[in-house]
Design a protein around this motif. Structure first.
Motif, PDB file in Angstrom:
ATOM      1  N   GLY A  47      30.696   2.806 -36.485  1.00  0.00           N
ATOM      2  CA  GLY A  47      30.522   4.070 -35.784  1.00  0.00           C
ATOM      3  C   GLY A  47      30.824   4.021 -34.312  1.00  0.00           C
ATOM      4  O   GLY A  47      30.340   4.884 -33.558  1.00  0.00           O
ATOM      5  N   HIS A  48      31.623   3.058 -33.865  1.00  0.00           N
ATOM      6  CA  HIS A  48      31.891   2.946 -32.420  1.00  0.00           C
ATOM      7  C   HIS A  48      32.553   4.202 -31.864  1.00  0.00           C
ATOM      8  O   HIS A  48      32.376   4.538 -30.700  1.00  0.00           O
ATOM      9  CB  HIS A  48      32.760   1.714 -32.140  1.00  0.00           C
ATOM     10  CG  HIS A  48      34.111   1.762 -32.800  1.00  0.00           C
ATOM     11  ND1 HIS A  48      35.198   2.364 -32.228  1.00  0.00           N
ATOM     12  CD2 HIS A  48      34.537   1.279 -33.992  1.00  0.00           C
ATOM     13  CE1 HIS A  48      36.243   2.256 -33.029  1.00  0.00           C
ATOM     14  NE2 HIS A  48      35.872   1.599 -34.105  1.00  0.00           N
ATOM     15  N   SER A  49      33.332   4.909 -32.703  1.00  0.00           N
ATOM     16  CA  SER A  49      34.005   6.115 -32.213  1.00  0.00           C
ATOM     17  C   SER A  49      33.019   7.241 -31.914  1.00  0.00           C
ATOM     18  O   SER A  49      33.376   8.218 -31.242  1.00  0.00           O
ATOM     19  CB  SER A  49      35.035   6.598 -33.235  1.00  0.00           C
ATOM     20  OG  SER A  49      34.406   6.931 -34.460  1.00  0.00           O
ATOM     21  N   LEU A  50      31.792   7.119 -32.415  1.00  0.00           N
ATOM     22  CA  LEU A  50      30.775   8.145 -32.164  1.00  0.00           C
ATOM     23  C   LEU A  50      30.005   7.902 -30.877  1.00  0.00           C
ATOM     24  O   LEU A  50      29.241   8.768 -30.442  1.00  0.00           O
ATOM     25  CB  LEU A  50      29.784   8.204 -33.342  1.00  0.00           C
ATOM     26  CG  LEU A  50      30.396   8.520 -34.716  1.00  0.00           C
ATOM     27  CD1 LEU A  50      29.317   8.468 -35.786  1.00  0.00           C
ATOM     28  CD2 LEU A  50      31.090   9.871 -34.708  1.00  0.00           C
ATOM     29  N   ILE A  51      30.197   6.726 -30.279  1.00  0.00           N
ATOM     30  CA  ILE A  51      29.518   6.445 -29.017  1.00  0.00           C
ATOM     31  C   ILE A  51      30.125   7.323 -27.935  1.00  0.00           C
ATOM     32  O   ILE A  51      31.345   7.304 -27.723  1.00  0.00           O
ATOM     33  CB  ILE A  51      29.658   4.961 -28.630  1.00  0.00           C
ATOM     34  CG1 ILE A  51      29.032   4.065 -29.697  1.00  0.00           C
ATOM     35  CG2 ILE A  51      29.002   4.687 -27.277  1.00  0.00           C
ATOM     36  CD1 ILE A  51      29.271   2.586 -29.452  1.00  0.00           C
ATOM     37  N   PRO A  52      29.334   8.114 -27.248  1.00  0.00           N
ATOM     38  CA  PRO A  52      29.908   9.023 -26.241  1.00  0.00           C
ATOM     39  C   PRO A  52      30.561   8.247 -25.108  1.00  0.00           C
ATOM     40  O   PRO A  52      30.092   7.181 -24.707  1.00  0.00           O
ATOM     41  CB  PRO A  52      28.695   9.825 -25.764  1.00  0.00           C
ATOM     42  CG  PRO A  52      27.513   8.972 -26.084  1.00  0.00           C
ATOM     43  CD  PRO A  52      27.869   8.234 -27.335  1.00  0.00           C
ATOM     44  N   ASP A  53      31.678   8.784 -24.620  1.00  0.00           N
ATOM     45  CA  ASP A  53      32.383   8.125 -23.521  1.00  0.00           C
ATOM     46  C   ASP A  53      31.901   8.609 -22.167  1.00  0.00           C
ATOM     47  O   ASP A  53      32.342   8.106 -21.147  1.00  0.00           O
ATOM     48  CB  ASP A  53      33.886   8.358 -23.648  1.00  0.00           C
ATOM     49  CG  ASP A  53      34.682   7.173 -23.151  1.00  0.00           C
ATOM     50  OD1 ASP A  53      34.155   6.046 -23.186  1.00  0.00           O
ATOM     51  OD2 ASP A  53      35.836   7.361 -22.715  1.00  0.00           O
TER      52      ASP A  53
END
Length: 328
Positions: A47-53
């Motif tokens: 789920g790394h793509s769900l970590i907010p930037d």
């Protein structure tokens, strides 16, 4: 006979016995902790793509070093061995499986022989104490095209590479040297950073557009976090230039100060293919040279296939040179 009523308080009764509270044994606590760590690592990988930037570009920071999440597997195995816990050892299976599915193919050797063009890129470090020796080492690589970033005194490289590479172009701190003629050479606007150029390399198999770029460095601070905004803007401008490129075959090489996993660079990296991922052996980590942690130096291609990709021995720079052989 008169009865006397006893009004004195009854003696206190002992408290009723309570059932013993169940507590986890040390081994049980260790297994639970191992399970939680394994679950967290697995969720991070999936789920790394769900970590907010935002704020702090935490997503980019995580994705830059994402393959290193696999270190949790040997760490948990060591802890399980110390505690002699079979349950703790079993918790390793999930992150190990997920990491293997995501990155297992990267570890295989996908290199093949052949190729129509060999290209090399290297951030030589403007403070390189031995630029002449570095230039000679690059010339000995046998590459047909050599792209250099963070040039200090470009004249040293021009002198040392002249015999093997009669054609070259330098713009600001990036340069391109070639065994084949260069035409249509120009700077690429990635303002406010002027460190990118484009040239057509006239190879015997046909023309190739080669882009050399050094994107801005990232900074980390407790208040701003992982500072990538300027780098990301430059990457977007470079992506626009590549979309407008008329030649069907194009190479993009250089120091991106980020990995191909970094979502912030996806506009630049997604339309092209990484030579290392196509035809490398392992991750091809390139920085820092003393103990590489990330591959931030890249060779990306479009309209061609990579036959092999590799890193070269360290020079006096803080980056490793990277090279690839490509074919039409």
């Amino acid at each position: 006979m008169t009865a006397v009523l006893d009004t004195s308080p009854a003696p206190p009764q002992p408290p009723a016995p309570q059932p013993p509270r169940r507590r986890l044994s040390p081994g049980g606590r260790g297994a639970l902790a191992a399970a939680l760590v394994a679950l967290a690592a697995t969720l991070l990988m999936l789920g790394h793509s769900l970590i907010p930037d935002r704020p702090g570009h935490l997503g980019s920071l995580t994705e830059t070093f994402l393959p290193w999440t696999g270190l949790v597997v040997p760490l948990l195995l060591v802890c399980a061995a110390i505690r002699r816990s079979a349950v703790a050892a079993a918790t390793v299976l999930l992150p190990a499986l997920v990491w293997g599915l995501l990155y297992g193919g990267t570890l295989t050797d996908k290199q093949t022989s052949g190729g129509d063009l060999t290209v090399l890129t290297h951030n030589v470090n403007e403070h390189n104490p031995r630029p002449a020796r570095t230039a000679r080492a690059l010339a000995e690589s046998g590459a047909d095209v050599v792209a250099l970033e963070e040039l200090g005194d470009a004249s040293v490289y021009e002198e040392e590479l002249a015999a093997d590479y009669p054609y070259h172009s330098v713009h600001d701190t990036v340069g391109l040297w070639s065994r084949y003629p260069l035409t249509d050479t120009r700077a690429v606007d990635i303002a406010p950073w002027p460190r990118a150029l484009r040239a057509t390399v006239r190879t015997p198999k046909g023309p190739v557009a080669v882009y050399v770029a050094h994107l801005l460095s990232v900074r980390f601070s407790p208040t701003a976090g992982f500072g990538t905004a300027a780098r990301d803007r430059a990457a977007d401008l470079l992506a626009e230039a590549l979309r407008a490129e008329a030649l069907p075959r194009a190479l993009l090489v250089g120091d991106f100060n980020g990995t191909t996993d970094d979502r912030a660079l996806s506009a630049l990296t997604s339309p092209m293919r990484s030579a290392q991922e196509m035809a490398g052996a392992g991750f091809g980590l390139s920085w820092p040279a003393a103990f590489p942690l990330a591959r931030i130096d890249h060779i990306l291609l479009r309209g061609m296939e990579a036959c092999s990709a590799w890193t070269l021995p360290a020079t006096a720079s803080d980056h490793l040179p990277v090279a690839a052989s490509v074919r039409w």
